[in-house]
Design a protein around this motif. Structure first.
Motif, PDB file in Angstrom:
ATOM      1  N   GLN A 244      18.949 104.274  47.505  1.00 42.73           N
ATOM      2  CA  GLN A 244      19.810 104.052  46.376  1.00 42.73           C
ATOM      3  C   GLN A 244      19.357 104.588  44.990  1.00 42.73           C
ATOM      4  O   GLN A 244      20.309 105.037  44.148  1.00 42.73           O
ATOM      5  N   TYR A 245      18.216 104.477  44.696  1.00 40.63           N
ATOM      6  CA  TYR A 245      17.715 105.063  43.510  1.00 40.63           C
ATOM      7  C   TYR A 245      17.913 106.467  43.152  1.00 40.63           C
ATOM      8  O   TYR A 245      18.432 106.735  42.283  1.00 40.63           O
ATOM      9  N   ILE A 246      17.727 107.317  44.271  1.00 37.48           N
ATOM     10  CA  ILE A 246      18.063 108.505  44.296  1.00 37.48           C
ATOM     11  C   ILE A 246      19.565 108.691  44.037  1.00 37.48           C
ATOM     12  O   ILE A 246      19.972 109.545  43.355  1.00 37.48           O
ATOM     13  N   ARG A 247      20.389 108.143  44.862  1.00 43.07           N
ATOM     14  CA  ARG A 247      21.785 108.115  44.603  1.00 43.07           C
ATOM     15  C   ARG A 247      22.071 108.004  43.338  1.00 43.07           C
ATOM     16  O   ARG A 247      22.998 108.758  42.598  1.00 43.07           O
ATOM     17  N   ASP A 248      21.601 106.846  42.755  1.00 41.78           N
ATOM     18  CA  ASP A 248      22.250 106.464  41.396  1.00 41.78           C
ATOM     19  C   ASP A 248      21.721 107.459  40.348  1.00 41.78           C
ATOM     20  O   ASP A 248      22.269 107.350  39.266  1.00 41.78           O
ATOM     21  N   ASN A 249      20.905 108.173  40.340  1.00 37.27           N
ATOM     22  CA  ASN A 249      20.039 108.639  39.275  1.00 37.27           C
ATOM     23  C   ASN A 249      20.207 110.230  39.431  1.00 37.27           C
ATOM     24  O   ASN A 249      20.188 110.948  38.481  1.00 37.27           O
ATOM     25  N   TYR A 250      20.577 110.804  40.633  1.00 35.92           N
ATOM     26  CA  TYR A 250      20.528 112.288  40.960  1.00 35.92           C
ATOM     27  C   TYR A 250      21.712 112.639  41.741  1.00 35.92           C
ATOM     28  O   TYR A 250      21.961 113.912  41.844  1.00 35.92           O
ATOM     29  N   TYR A 251      22.647 111.678  41.959  1.00 38.42           N
ATOM     30  CA  TYR A 251      24.036 112.085  42.578  1.00 38.42           C
ATOM     31  C   TYR A 251      23.869 113.203  43.811  1.00 38.42           C
ATOM     32  O   TYR A 251      24.685 114.058  43.648  1.00 38.42           O
ATOM     33  N   VAL A 252      23.049 112.878  44.707  1.00 37.22           N
ATOM     34  CA  VAL A 252      23.289 113.804  45.968  1.00 37.22           C
ATOM     35  C   VAL A 252      23.497 112.748  47.201  1.00 37.22           C
ATOM     36  O   VAL A 252      23.047 111.572  47.048  1.00 37.22           O
ATOM     37  N   ASP A 253      23.518 113.417  48.257  1.00 37.38           N
ATOM     38  CA  ASP A 253      23.802 112.647  49.460  1.00 37.38           C
ATOM     39  C   ASP A 253      22.673 112.369  50.085  1.00 37.38           C
ATOM     40  O   ASP A 253      21.628 113.018  50.129  1.00 37.38           O
ATOM     41  N   VAL A 254      22.425 111.198  50.359  1.00 37.98           N
ATOM     42  CA  VAL A 254      21.085 110.642  50.873  1.00 37.98           C
ATOM     43  C   VAL A 254      21.115 109.957  52.387  1.00 37.98           C
ATOM     44  O   VAL A 254      22.267 108.851  52.254  1.00 37.98           O
ATOM     45  N   VAL A 255      21.150 110.137  53.387  1.00 37.73           N
ATOM     46  CA  VAL A 255      20.971 109.594  54.669  1.00 37.73           C
ATOM     47  C   VAL A 255      19.554 108.951  55.016  1.00 37.73           C
ATOM     48  O   VAL A 255      18.517 109.703  54.757  1.00 37.73           O
TER      49      VAL A 255
END
Length: 273
Positions: free
Chosen positions: A43-54
């Protein structure tokens, strides 16, 4: 969008590598045994870098883990051109004082899982004009380490295996590299059950996971064979070739030998980082 698969991605070096690659706008497939921390990291990565994370919650010590990951990521195989085998752990205690099943579990995670994932995904990586496989070792690979014996031996295997695999794949699109970090400011030392005097020694040389990850990613895409972050770690890698092994073992034993006066608690559950 290209994708990267990273094991042991919830924290430490694996998580820092995920962030570094998210900065490049690569999609991420993050794998870890710790569901709560994995979901928080994603969630941190999605919120800060706007990439798809599985995210895939998986115990890598099981024989079927690699096949499970392979099957669950099939949709991404046409985009998956980077694999990072980061997951691993160790236990700090005399060999005979640790349960044998716990020590065999280190081999399951540090060696068998890495082999199975590499074997499963190299055919996927070969589909691309350029692709990358990064196996994570440790500077403990350069010498025997009393009281951390199985972990150090497993990392020696990782480096040897990675170099051989790199040679076998040199005429293919797949570049194979080995990251060889030294002391890093992660939860590894706590999970390994290291005592206070060992932690104090490590603190003198600690690198941050972020610094290690930046060097790792840069070296990976430069197609380096071995990536050793930090000057002191490079010196360690060099001098162990010339110093008598018994001297190095004595120094390592002095660092890692548990002191009776310290309450060092040994982890009995496999924890992957």
């Amino acid at each position: 969008m290209s994708y990267v698969l990273i094991t042991g991605a919830a924290k430490g070096i694996g998580n820092a590598i995920a962030v570094e690659l998210a900065k490049q706008k690569r999609g991420l497939i993050l794998i870890d045994i710790d569901e709560r921390q994995l979901l928080d990291a994603a969630q941190y990565i999605r919120d800060n870098y706007y990439v798809d994370v599985v995210t895939i919650v998986q115990d890598l010590s099981t024989p079927e883990a690699a096949q499970t990951i392979f099957d669950r990521t099939r949709w991404y195989h046409n985009y998956l051109n980077v694999i990072v085998n980061n997951a691993g752990y160790g236990l700090n205690a005399p060999f005979i004082e640790l349960k044998i099943d716990d020590q065999l579990n280190i081999i399951d995670v540090n060696i068998k899982a890495q082999l199975r994932i590499a074997h499963a995904f190299i055919p996927v990586l070969k589909r691309f004009s350029q692709s990358y496989l990064l196996n994570v070792g440790s500077t403990t690979c350069y010498q025997s380490v009393p009281y951390l014996s199985v972990y150090a031996a497993s990392k020696a295997f990782v480096v040897s295996f990675t170099r051989s695999l790199r040679f076998e794949l040199k005429d293919t699109p797949v570049s194979v590299s080995c990251l060889i970090p030294g002391a890093t400011d992660t939860a590894f030392v706590t999970r390994a059950g290291m005592a206070a005097h060992t932690l104090k020694t490590a603190d003198r040389f600690n690198m941050t996971p972020q610094a290690v990850a930046a060097i790792a990613v840069k070296g990976l895409f430069k197609r380096k064979s071995e990536i050793v972050p930090g000057f002191s770690n490079k010196v360690n890698a060099y001098i162990t070739r010339f110093v008598p092994k018994i001297w190095i073992e004595k120094v390592a034993a002095n660092i890692y030998k548990p002191r009776k006066a310290e309450a060092s608690v040994h982890q009995e559950v496999a924890t992957q980082y």
